[in-house]
Design a protein around this motif. Structure first.
Motif, mmCIF file in Angstrom:
data_model
loop_
_atom_site.group_PDB
_atom_site.id
_atom_site.type_symbol
_atom_site.label_atom_id
_atom_site.label_comp_id
_atom_site.label_asym_id
_atom_site.label_seq_id
_atom_site.Cartn_x
_atom_site.Cartn_y
_atom_site.Cartn_z
ATOM 1 N N ASP A 184 6.882 -1.598 -0.669
ATOM 2 C CA ASP A 184 7.207 -2.785 0.125
ATOM 3 C C ASP A 184 8.480 -3.456 -0.409
ATOM 4 O O ASP A 184 8.505 -4.648 -0.710
ATOM 5 N N ASP A 238 5.939 2.056 0.030
ATOM 6 C CA ASP A 238 4.632 1.933 0.670
ATOM 7 C C ASP A 238 4.856 1.888 2.181
ATOM 8 O O ASP A 238 5.745 2.587 2.687
ATOM 9 N N ASP A 239 4.130 1.049 2.882
ATOM 10 C CA ASP A 239 4.197 1.093 4.348
ATOM 11 C C ASP A 239 5.356 0.298 4.953
ATOM 12 O O ASP A 239 6.011 0.745 5.890
ATOM 13 N N HIS A 240 5.647 -0.894 4.410
ATOM 14 C CA HIS A 240 6.594 -1.772 5.111
ATOM 15 C C HIS A 240 8.031 -1.269 5.094
ATOM 16 O O HIS A 240 8.860 -1.792 5.847
ATOM 17 N N ASP A 405 0.941 -3.552 -3.641
ATOM 18 C CA ASP A 405 0.404 -3.610 -2.274
ATOM 19 C C ASP A 405 -0.408 -4.830 -1.879
ATOM 20 O O ASP A 405 -0.258 -5.329 -0.771
HETATM 21 CA CA CA Z 1 1.749 -2.417 1.608
#
Ligand code: CA
Ligand code: FE
Length: 508
Positions: A184, A238-240, A405
């Motif tokens: 992130d 990570d995801d963002h 996270d």
């Molecule tokens: Ca995350």
């Protein structure tokens, strides 16, 4: 698995370090002035960085961007960028220099692999035309005979709109040897969101230029630049960096499926362009980032990618639902890492180093409530995969998992489903640099009451400073009084220690 930058034909031109540390007579001769360029304002607006040190080399990074929030501002041409290494910040003793290509295909970023002498503090900078970059400090990793203590800062989740990078200001003052960033780095949100402290530069990015501009916004922050300049970083995502809670080729929202692969490819490209990482540029939207970082005889760190290869979250990715999980969550074929990366962990986790470390995105400690899973995006939503990974680490004596996270400071113990009362290792969850709390403060006591949670603090932002020796791993949790206020005070929440030989953790 990971290609060195120098093997990529257009990434960097490596120049051998001139002489040894006691040869002061002949640094590489190069003209003191560089060829003129077709831009007239400073291109070094995004600072410098270094990363992925080995015992032989380290990557130094910059990106030419005279107009950073508008695509960079350069013409569609290549520029030759001079890099210099020195023993002093004034560069009166340049020990090596060389030229790297800043290509428009790479957003005019530079990733140069350089090989300074071991066991020295190295100053580096870049030059192009009449412009000189800020100065960064880096070093190589010590070789396996070294038991010199190492100080590692872990950080994650730096949503620009949620606050100020005060945590990095404190981190620089603590002068760690290495920063490990756990995901992130950017957030993909748009403008005008409620509670915004600093405004985003655009609507949600979906293409390469928009992601470049988003990285440029974050990297324009002087405190983040200073933290990158202070020491080498090891970065995972990570995801963002793409989109909230995406999984492999599955977007968060099924309605976005059509453009997701192209969006992910643009996001991966922009991440690579802006990170000081030892790998060639993405090919066809794929970028293998899981890799090993060794530090002396103390640390064998496997840096994981828990996003690119994971199966979609089970049970419609429910959050904080206290009801039995659907059967999908326990299917053994589902994986957080993908089978290839799971096997890579099994093959590489054991070593002669004292500490086996997983640098990882999402919470690994088992915090299931009976049959209920509180967060399907974490390892609890992939428990057969977690069991396989933890079973495969038994040959490694001292297992430490570094995690981000979840925007809270936490300490957990790692257990398998078949033996839920035996600790296999310790997890240190660093809180977010700025990103707002995910969990209401009223739930903190419940969290701490869970059998695998040793302690937790949900209300503050910050980072974690780990001091690693041959006998002890000590984690000091630094927290910012209020990250929404510029220049807020930074203090220690608590410090925890693990003694080599025992997979338990105590507050000190
Ligand atoms: Ca995350
Ligand atoms: Fe986050």
């Amino acid at each position: 698995m990971v290609a060195a930058c120098s093997s990529s034909d257009d990434t960097a031109t490596q120049t051998t370090v001139a002489g040894t540390s006691d040869d002061t007579t002949s640094p590489t001769e190069a003209p003191d002035t560089l060829p003129p360029v077709d831009f007239s304002t400073d291109p070094f607006t995004l600072g410098v960085a270094s990363g992925d040190p080995s015992t032989e080399s380290v990557i130094i990074w910059t990106r030419l961007a005279p107009d950073p929030l508008n695509g960079g501002g350069l013409s569609d041409t290549e520029y030759s960028v001079r890099w210099e290494l020195a023993r002093d910040a004034d560069f009166s003793d340049v020990m090596a220099e060389g030229d790297a290509i800043a290509s428009p295909r790479h957003g005019h970023s530079v990733h140069a692999e350089v090989s300074p002498p071991a066991n020295e503090t190295i100053y580096y900078r870049f030059r192009v035309g009449d412009f000189t970059s800020p100065v960064g400090i880096t070093r190589l990793a010590p070789d396996s005979s070294s038991s010199e203590p190492v100080r590692i800062a872990t950080a994650s989740c730096q949503n620009y709109t949620d606050g100020y990078y005060t945590a990095y200001d404190d981190m620089v003052k603590q002068s760690p040897d290495l920063v490990v960033f756990l995901g992130d780095y950017i957030y993909e949100g748009g403008t005008g969101e409620p509670g915004t402290v600093r405004e985003n530069n655009s609507e949600e990015p979906k293409d390469l230029v928009a992601y470049r501009n988003r990285y440029a916004l974050y990297k324009s922050d002087p405190l983040l630049q200073a933290a990158h300049a202070a020491c080498p970083w090891v970065v995972t995502w990570d995801d963002h960096e793409v989109e909230n809670n995406y999984a492999g080729f599955v977007p968060q929202d099924a309605a976005d499926a059509e453009g997701h692969a192209a969006r992910r490819a643009a996001a991966y490209q922009a991440w690579w362009e802006h990170m000081p990482v030892r790998m060639a540029a993405p090919i066809d939207g794929q970028l293998s980032i899981y890799r090993r970082i060794s530090w002396g005889g103390l640390v064998n760190m496997l840096v994981l990618d828990g996003r690119q290869y994971r199966d979609d979250q089970a049970c419609a990715d429910a959050v904080l639902k206290v009801e039995p999980a659907c059967p999908e969550a326990s299917l053994p074929e589902r994986s957080m890492l993908g089978s290839e990366q799971e096997q890579w962990v099994a093959n590489n986790i054991a070593s002669d180093a004292v500490w086996a470390v997983l640098a990882n995105q999402t919470v690994m400690s088992d915090i299931r409530l009976g049959d209920a899973i509180l967060n399907y995006d974490q390892w609890d939503g992939y428990s057969p995969s977690r069991d396989r990974v933890l079973e495969s680490t038994t040959a490694a004596e001292n297992l430490i998992v570094l995690t981000g996270d979840i925007h809270l400071a936490g300490v957990g113990q790692l257990t398998t489903s078949s033996d839920p009362s035996t600790s296999r290792g310790v997890e240190f969850v660093t809180t977010s640099i700025t990103s707002d709390a995910n969990i209401d403060a009223s739930l903190e006591a419940l969290l701490v009451s869970l059998p695998n949670i040793i302690d937790a603090e949900v209300s503050h932002r910050g980072y974690t400073l780990h001091t690693v020796t041959a006998t002890d791993w000590t984690a000091q949790y630094r927290i910012v009084d209020d990250a929404r206020v510029d220049g807020s005070a930074v203090t220690t929440w608590k410090t925890f220690a693990v003694t080599a030989g025992s997979p338990t953790v105590t507050a000190v």
